[in-house]
Design a protein around this motif. Structure first.
Motif, PDB file in Angstrom:
ATOM      1  N   HIS A  57       1.363   3.902   2.030  1.00  0.00           N
ATOM      2  CA  HIS A  57       1.861   4.652   3.188  1.00  0.00           C
ATOM      3  C   HIS A  57       3.391   4.738   3.175  1.00  0.00           C
ATOM      4  CE1 HIS A  57      -2.103   3.845   5.544  1.00  0.00           C
ATOM      5  NE2 HIS A  57      -2.181   4.903   4.768  1.00  0.00           N
ATOM      6  N   ASP A  92      -0.176  -4.352   5.818  1.00  0.00           N
ATOM      7  CA  ASP A  92      -0.812  -3.752   6.999  1.00  0.00           C
ATOM      8  C   ASP A  92      -2.274  -4.162   6.968  1.00  0.00           C
ATOM      9  OD1 ASP A  92       1.512  -2.437   7.619  1.00  0.00           O
ATOM     10  OD2 ASP A  92       0.651  -0.416   7.584  1.00  0.00           O
ATOM     11  N   HIS A 101      -7.290  -1.940   5.814  1.00  0.00           N
ATOM     12  CA  HIS A 101      -6.375  -0.871   6.223  1.00  0.00           C
ATOM     13  C   HIS A 101      -6.766   0.349   5.387  1.00  0.00           C
ATOM     14  CE1 HIS A 101      -2.618   0.397   8.109  1.00  0.00           C
ATOM     15  NE2 HIS A 101      -2.111   0.768   6.960  1.00  0.00           N
ATOM     16  N   HIS A 103       0.847  -1.206   0.000  1.00  0.00           N
ATOM     17  CA  HIS A 103       0.000   0.000   0.000  1.00  0.00           C
ATOM     18  C   HIS A 103       0.875   1.247   0.000  1.00  0.00           C
ATOM     19  CE1 HIS A 103       0.778  -0.575   4.283  1.00  0.00           C
ATOM     20  NE2 HIS A 103       0.251   0.595   4.584  1.00  0.00           N
ATOM     21  N   ASP A 113       5.666   4.411   5.289  1.00  0.00           N
ATOM     22  CA  ASP A 113       6.485   3.385   5.942  1.00  0.00           C
ATOM     23  C   ASP A 113       6.495   2.065   5.163  1.00  0.00           C
ATOM     24  OD1 ASP A 113       3.733   3.328   6.817  1.00  0.00           O
ATOM     25  OD2 ASP A 113       4.294   1.876   8.367  1.00  0.00           O
ATOM     26  N   HIS A 114       6.012   2.107   3.894  1.00  0.00           N
ATOM     27  CA  HIS A 114       6.032   0.921   3.026  1.00  0.00           C
ATOM     28  C   HIS A 114       6.579   1.244   1.638  1.00  0.00           C
ATOM     29  CE1 HIS A 114       3.687  -1.411   5.953  1.00  0.00           C
ATOM     30  NE2 HIS A 114       3.354  -0.189   6.312  1.00  0.00           N
TER      31      HIS A 114
HETATM   32 NI    NI Z   1      -0.100   1.517   6.528  1.00  0.00          NI
END
Ligand code: NI
Ligand code: MN
Length: 226
Positions: free
Chosen positions: A51, A140, A110, A49, A53-54
């Motif tokens: 975000h 996530d 998520h 996804h 942090d990915h």
């Molecule tokens: Ni996330």
């Protein structure tokens, strides 16, 4: 298979002579400062996804390695607008046959937006089917009843599950997920990177053990054989 942990939810799996990197978030991760970023040369980058942090290192790694990016349509288009041409767009429920095996996109409950807040498509998990066995990378997600479909229709040898709670499922729900996916061999992810997702690692390992499952918490930079 050879599995290397680069922190947070970022793992590299070597299978069938290919290196598959999941959710690259390395350089902004304080806990991964010792990782030699320049030496990471994946053949594929799978992104669950949008975000930060990915996805933080996805663009630069896709550029430097020429790896094929597998993700949802919106994330592939976002990368393509920034010059990435080697990608394969997918969406939840879809499967693709690649040279190392099959990748199937499964539901993740998520959200998914880009660092600027714009829409980044559906969040997803991945089932990877290879001649050396199948594994599940949950991305996530909350615990979902649809994980039962994975357990009923696939044989999963090991799985990467988020255990940090707050933004995803935590340890207790991940233990329920091991029943749903019918796989007791778990590698934990999405914990301890930031304040919101701090866990007690020893307690988590013990809880899994009491439930008849195994939780491996890899050190950042560690490589294991599976
Ligand atoms: Ni996330
Ligand atoms: Mn996350």
């Amino acid at each position: 298979m050879k599995i290397t942990y680069f922190g947070h939810s970022c793992f590299q799996i070597e299978v069938g002579g290919k290196k598959i990197l999941f959710d690259p978030f390395i350089r902004p991760n304080e806990l991964a400062k010792h990782i030699d970023f320049g030496s990471i040369k994946p053949d594929y980058i799978l992104i669950s996804h949008g975000h930060e942090d990915h996805i933080a290192d996805a663009l630069d790694l896709a550029k430097s390695s020429g790896a094929k990016v597998i993700s949802n349509w919106e994330i592939c288009m976002w990368l393509s607008k920034q010059g990435i041409q080697n990608f394969h767009p997918m969406n939840t429920g879809g499967k693709v046959k690649l040279d190392f095996g099959n990748v199937k996109c499964v539901e993740a409950v998520h959200s998914s937006s880009f660092p600027d807040g714009s829409y980044a498509g559906n969040p997803m998990g991945f089932i990877v089917e290879t001649s050396e066995g199948n594994f599940y990378y949950a991305g996530d997600t909350a615990l979902t009843y649809s994980m039962k479909l994975i357990g009923e229709y696939r044989t999963i040898r090991f799985a990467f599950l988020p255990i940090g709670d707050n933004f995803t499922m935590g340890v207790d729900n991940a233990i329920i997920a091991t029943d749903f996916i019918n796989c007791k061999d778990i590698i934990g992810m999405h914990y301890d990177t930031f304040g919101f997702i701090k866990i007690n690692q020893q307690e988590a390992i013990e809880k899994f053990k009491r439930a008849g499952a195994s939780l491996k918490l890899m050190s950042i930079g560690e490589t294991i054989e599976k």
